[in-house]
Design a protein around this motif. Structure first.
Motif, PDB file in Angstrom:
ATOM      1  N   LEU A  33       0.863  -1.184   0.000  1.00  0.00           N
ATOM      2  CA  LEU A  33       0.000   0.000   0.000  1.00  0.00           C
ATOM      3  C   LEU A  33       0.895   1.228   0.000  1.00  0.00           C
ATOM      4  CD1 LEU A  33      -2.902   1.262   0.499  1.00  0.00           C
ATOM      5  CD2 LEU A  33      -2.314   1.180   2.920  1.00  0.00           C
ATOM      6  N   LEU A  34       0.906   1.955  -1.097  1.00  0.00           N
ATOM      7  CA  LEU A  34       1.734   3.148  -1.211  1.00  0.00           C
ATOM      8  C   LEU A  34       0.869   4.344  -1.608  1.00  0.00           C
ATOM      9  CD1 LEU A  34       4.898   1.787  -3.096  1.00  0.00           C
ATOM     10  CD2 LEU A  34       4.570   2.081  -0.635  1.00  0.00           C
ATOM     11  N   PHE A  35       1.434   5.517  -1.449  1.00  0.00           N
ATOM     12  CA  PHE A  35       0.790   6.750  -1.900  1.00  0.00           C
ATOM     13  C   PHE A  35       1.114   6.945  -3.380  1.00  0.00           C
ATOM     14  CE2 PHE A  35       4.752   7.287   0.342  1.00  0.00           C
ATOM     15  CZ  PHE A  35       5.563   7.859  -0.621  1.00  0.00           C
ATOM     16  N   PRO A  36       0.358   7.785  -4.091  1.00  0.00           N
ATOM     17  CA  PRO A  36       0.653   8.001  -5.516  1.00  0.00           C
ATOM     18  C   PRO A  36       2.056   8.580  -5.708  1.00  0.00           C
ATOM     19  CG  PRO A  36      -1.511   8.855  -4.958  1.00  0.00           C
ATOM     20  CD  PRO A  36      -0.850   8.507  -3.660  1.00  0.00           C
ATOM     21  N   ARG A  37       2.764   8.087  -6.690  1.00  0.00           N
ATOM     22  CA  ARG A  37       4.110   8.588  -6.957  1.00  0.00           C
ATOM     23  C   ARG A  37       4.097  10.073  -7.283  1.00  0.00           C
ATOM     24  NH1 ARG A  37       7.906   9.556 -10.889  1.00  0.00           N
ATOM     25  NH2 ARG A  37      10.043   8.943 -10.302  1.00  0.00           N
ATOM     26  N   ALA A  38       3.013  10.560  -7.867  1.00  0.00           N
ATOM     27  CA  ALA A  38       2.944  11.965  -8.268  1.00  0.00           C
ATOM     28  C   ALA A  38       3.061  12.926  -7.093  1.00  0.00           C
ATOM     29  CB  ALA A  38       1.632  12.234  -9.014  1.00  0.00           C
ATOM     30  N   ILE A  39       2.700  12.504  -5.885  1.00  0.00           N
ATOM     31  CA  ILE A  39       2.746  13.420  -4.749  1.00  0.00           C
ATOM     32  C   ILE A  39       3.997  13.226  -3.894  1.00  0.00           C
ATOM     33  CG2 ILE A  39       0.226  13.514  -4.662  1.00  0.00           C
ATOM     34  CD1 ILE A  39       0.392  11.851  -2.073  1.00  0.00           C
ATOM     35  N   GLY A  40       4.793  12.206  -4.199  1.00  0.00           N
ATOM     36  CA  GLY A  40       6.005  11.977  -3.413  1.00  0.00           C
ATOM     37  C   GLY A  40       6.956  11.047  -4.123  1.00  0.00           C
TER      38      GLY A  40
ATOM     39  N   GLY B  54      10.146  11.007  -4.530  1.00  0.00           N
ATOM     40  CA  GLY B  54      11.374  10.624  -3.852  1.00  0.00           C
ATOM     41  C   GLY B  54      11.192   9.433  -2.939  1.00  0.00           C
ATOM     42  N   LEU B  55      10.192   9.498  -2.050  1.00  0.00           N
ATOM     43  CA  LEU B  55       9.936   8.383  -1.130  1.00  0.00           C
ATOM     44  C   LEU B  55       9.463   7.149  -1.891  1.00  0.00           C
ATOM     45  CD1 LEU B  55       8.240   9.845   2.072  1.00  0.00           C
ATOM     46  CD2 LEU B  55      10.627   9.276   1.659  1.00  0.00           C
ATOM     47  N   TYR B  56       8.581   7.366  -2.844  1.00  0.00           N
ATOM     48  CA  TYR B  56       8.053   6.252  -3.631  1.00  0.00           C
ATOM     49  C   TYR B  56       9.196   5.472  -4.285  1.00  0.00           C
ATOM     50  CZ  TYR B  56       4.859   3.865  -6.895  1.00  0.00           C
ATOM     51  OH  TYR B  56       4.156   2.928  -7.610  1.00  0.00           O
ATOM     52  N   ASP B  57      10.103   6.200  -4.934  1.00  0.00           N
ATOM     53  CA  ASP B  57      11.215   5.541  -5.617  1.00  0.00           C
ATOM     54  C   ASP B  57      12.178   4.897  -4.632  1.00  0.00           C
ATOM     55  OD1 ASP B  57      10.098   6.374  -7.975  1.00  0.00           O
ATOM     56  OD2 ASP B  57      11.502   8.024  -8.301  1.00  0.00           O
ATOM     57  N   ALA B  58      12.370   5.512  -3.462  1.00  0.00           N
ATOM     58  CA  ALA B  58      13.256   4.920  -2.453  1.00  0.00           C
ATOM     59  C   ALA B  58      12.706   3.578  -1.982  1.00  0.00           C
ATOM     60  CB  ALA B  58      13.412   5.876  -1.277  1.00  0.00           C
ATOM     61  N   ILE B  59      11.392   3.491  -1.810  1.00  0.00           N
ATOM     62  CA  ILE B  59      10.767   2.254  -1.351  1.00  0.00           C
ATOM     63  C   ILE B  59      10.865   1.168  -2.416  1.00  0.00           C
ATOM     64  CG2 ILE B  59       8.583   1.187  -0.672  1.00  0.00           C
ATOM     65  CD1 ILE B  59       7.835   3.969   0.534  1.00  0.00           C
ATOM     66  N   THR B  60      10.471   1.506  -3.640  1.00  0.00           N
ATOM     67  CA  THR B  60      10.486   0.488  -4.693  1.00  0.00           C
ATOM     68  C   THR B  60      11.915   0.053  -5.021  1.00  0.00           C
ATOM     69  OG1 THR B  60      10.388   2.256  -6.367  1.00  0.00           O
ATOM     70  CG2 THR B  60       8.306   1.262  -5.683  1.00  0.00           C
ATOM     71  N   SER B  61      12.865   0.982  -4.961  1.00  0.00           N
ATOM     72  CA  SER B  61      14.268   0.616  -5.218  1.00  0.00           C
ATOM     73  C   SER B  61      14.791  -0.313  -4.125  1.00  0.00           C
ATOM     74  CB  SER B  61      15.132   1.870  -5.295  1.00  0.00           C
ATOM     75  OG  SER B  61      14.781   2.668  -6.400  1.00  0.00           O
TER      76      SER B  61
ATOM     77  N   GLY C  52      -3.045  -4.101   3.017  1.00  0.00           N
ATOM     78  CA  GLY C  52      -1.715  -4.536   2.651  1.00  0.00           C
ATOM     79  C   GLY C  52      -0.691  -4.127   3.687  1.00  0.00           C
ATOM     80  N   VAL C  53       0.580  -4.134   3.302  1.00  0.00           N
ATOM     81  CA  VAL C  53       1.679  -3.686   4.157  1.00  0.00           C
ATOM     82  C   VAL C  53       2.303  -2.463   3.490  1.00  0.00           C
ATOM     83  CG1 VAL C  53       2.111  -6.040   4.951  1.00  0.00           C
ATOM     84  CG2 VAL C  53       3.428  -5.121   3.023  1.00  0.00           C
ATOM     85  N   SER C  54       3.205  -1.801   4.212  1.00  0.00           N
ATOM     86  CA  SER C  54       3.831  -0.633   3.610  1.00  0.00           C
ATOM     87  C   SER C  54       5.157  -0.330   4.288  1.00  0.00           C
ATOM     88  CB  SER C  54       2.901   0.583   3.697  1.00  0.00           C
ATOM     89  OG  SER C  54       3.389   1.634   2.878  1.00  0.00           O
ATOM     90  N   VAL C  55       5.816   0.690   3.769  1.00  0.00           N
ATOM     91  CA  VAL C  55       7.057   1.221   4.325  1.00  0.00           C
ATOM     92  C   VAL C  55       6.851   2.721   4.492  1.00  0.00           C
ATOM     93  CG1 VAL C  55       9.530   1.539   3.965  1.00  0.00           C
ATOM     94  CG2 VAL C  55       8.419  -0.576   3.211  1.00  0.00           C
ATOM     95  N   VAL C  56       7.151   3.221   5.685  1.00  0.00           N
ATOM     96  CA  VAL C  56       6.875   4.634   5.994  1.00  0.00           C
ATOM     97  C   VAL C  56       8.060   5.239   6.745  1.00  0.00           C
ATOM     98  CG1 VAL C  56       4.365   4.321   6.085  1.00  0.00           C
ATOM     99  CG2 VAL C  56       5.738   4.007   8.171  1.00  0.00           C
ATOM    100  N   PRO C  57       8.191   6.567   6.741  1.00  0.00           N
ATOM    101  CA  PRO C  57       9.239   7.208   7.550  1.00  0.00           C
ATOM    102  C   PRO C  57       9.064   6.875   9.024  1.00  0.00           C
ATOM    103  CG  PRO C  57       8.319   8.765   5.971  1.00  0.00           C
ATOM    104  CD  PRO C  57       7.447   7.547   5.929  1.00  0.00           C
TER     105      PRO C  57
END
Length: 303
Positions: free
Chosen positions: A195-202, A204-211, A241-246
């Motif tokens: 469960l992630l937020f839309p890449r359009a609004i973040g 940097g974080l989105y790419d850090a998580i997927t990478s 789902g699960v996620s990764v957050v600050p």
């Protein structure tokens, strides 16, 4: 009519004597009398009646005295306010907060310190996402913003990194990993729905998580999107789902989720401060100075 003529007039009216007024003003009595005469001619009214032992105000003089005091007080107050504004002691500072950056303890610490130093500056917060705040900065609707880098670099903006924090896994409280008493490898989540937020609004974080997931050997299977970072924990608790957050968002506490540290090379969640490059106001310049000072102190505590 010049302001000095009004000041001369008020002093004469208060002293009721030209000689004493001249001494108070530090000018000669004849020039003072001449200035008052010129003022009377300009206004077209007699302001003083000359007596054997001094002077007294006419009705016209009494009215001018009342209004002159208001005018001079307004001028003095305006000069003082302009000087304070030029020093950044008053005014309005519009500060943006993107992607739950306000949960990172350094950010409210900066705000508190700035308010201590400039209590008369009105600080107007705006919570949004990084792209919207970047647009607001460029258009002048926001003065400074805590954002999640990177951004599409705009020539009008300066961006300075303040802090990086680890990210953590968040799982439902009934998840098998919720009972883990050690850091969890991202590889353990390879079969989970993310469960992630839309890449359009973040981005940097989105790419850090997927990478980070790719480094762990898998591509995350994406499910429902959360509208923003602060929505992730409740939606994870609801079973999406699960996620990764600050790490700082672990302040969102609920019995429905568990936060777990990530083993190995955990992705980072950076926070930067952005502002317009040209012509920052004194209030913004002090805000930048406070942010840099607090960030240096913060990094010392992490060593």
């Amino acid at each position: 009519m010049e302001l000095r003529h009004l000041r001369y007039f008020v002093t004469v009216a208060e002293e009721r004597h030209f000689t004493r007024a001249a001494e108070r003003l530090g000018i000669g009595q004849p020039p003072l009398s001449l200035q008052i005469q010129r003022l009377e001619r300009e206004i077209g009214a007699t302001l003083f009646r000359r007596l054997s032992r001094g002077i007294e105000l006419t009705d016209a003089g009494a009215l001018l005295l009342e209004n002159s005091r208001h005018i001079l007080a307004l001028v003095d107050r305006t000069c003082t306010d302009v000087q304070k504004l030029s020093r950044g002691e008053i005014g309005n500072l519009r500060v943006g907060f993107a992607g739950a950056t306000y949960f990172q303890p350094l950010v409210p610490a900066i705000i508190r310190e700035y308010r201590l130093r400039r209590p008369d500056v009105v600080l107007s917060p705006e919570q949004s996402n990084t792209p919207s705040l970047v647009e607001g900065l460029v258009e002048g609707r926001v003065d400074a913003a805590f954002i999640r880098p990177p951004i599409v670099t705009a020539d009008e903006l300066e961006v300075e990194l303040l802090v990086k924090e680890d990210m953590v896994v968040v799982v439902p409280s009934n998840h098998p990993l919720a009972r883990a008493d050690a850091p969890v490898s991202l590889a353990a989540l390879a079969d989970e729905t993310f469960l992630l937020f839309p890449r359009a609004i973040g981005a940097g974080l989105y790419d850090a998580i997927t990478s980070a997931c790719q480094r762990a050997g898998f591509l995350p299977r994406l499910g429902q999107e959360a509208p923003q970072i602060v929505s992730i924990a409740p939606l994870v608790g609801a079973g999406f789902g699960v996620s990764v957050v600050p790490r700082s968002t672990t302040q969102i506490q609920t019995d429905e989720v568990v936060y777990l540290p990530i083993a190995g090379n955990a992705p980072k969640a950076p926070i930067s401060l952005a502002w317009r490059r040209h012509n920052p106001s004194p209030a913004v310049r002090l805000f930048l100075a406070v942010a840099r000072e607090m960030a240096r102190e913060w990094r010392k505590t992490l060593r």
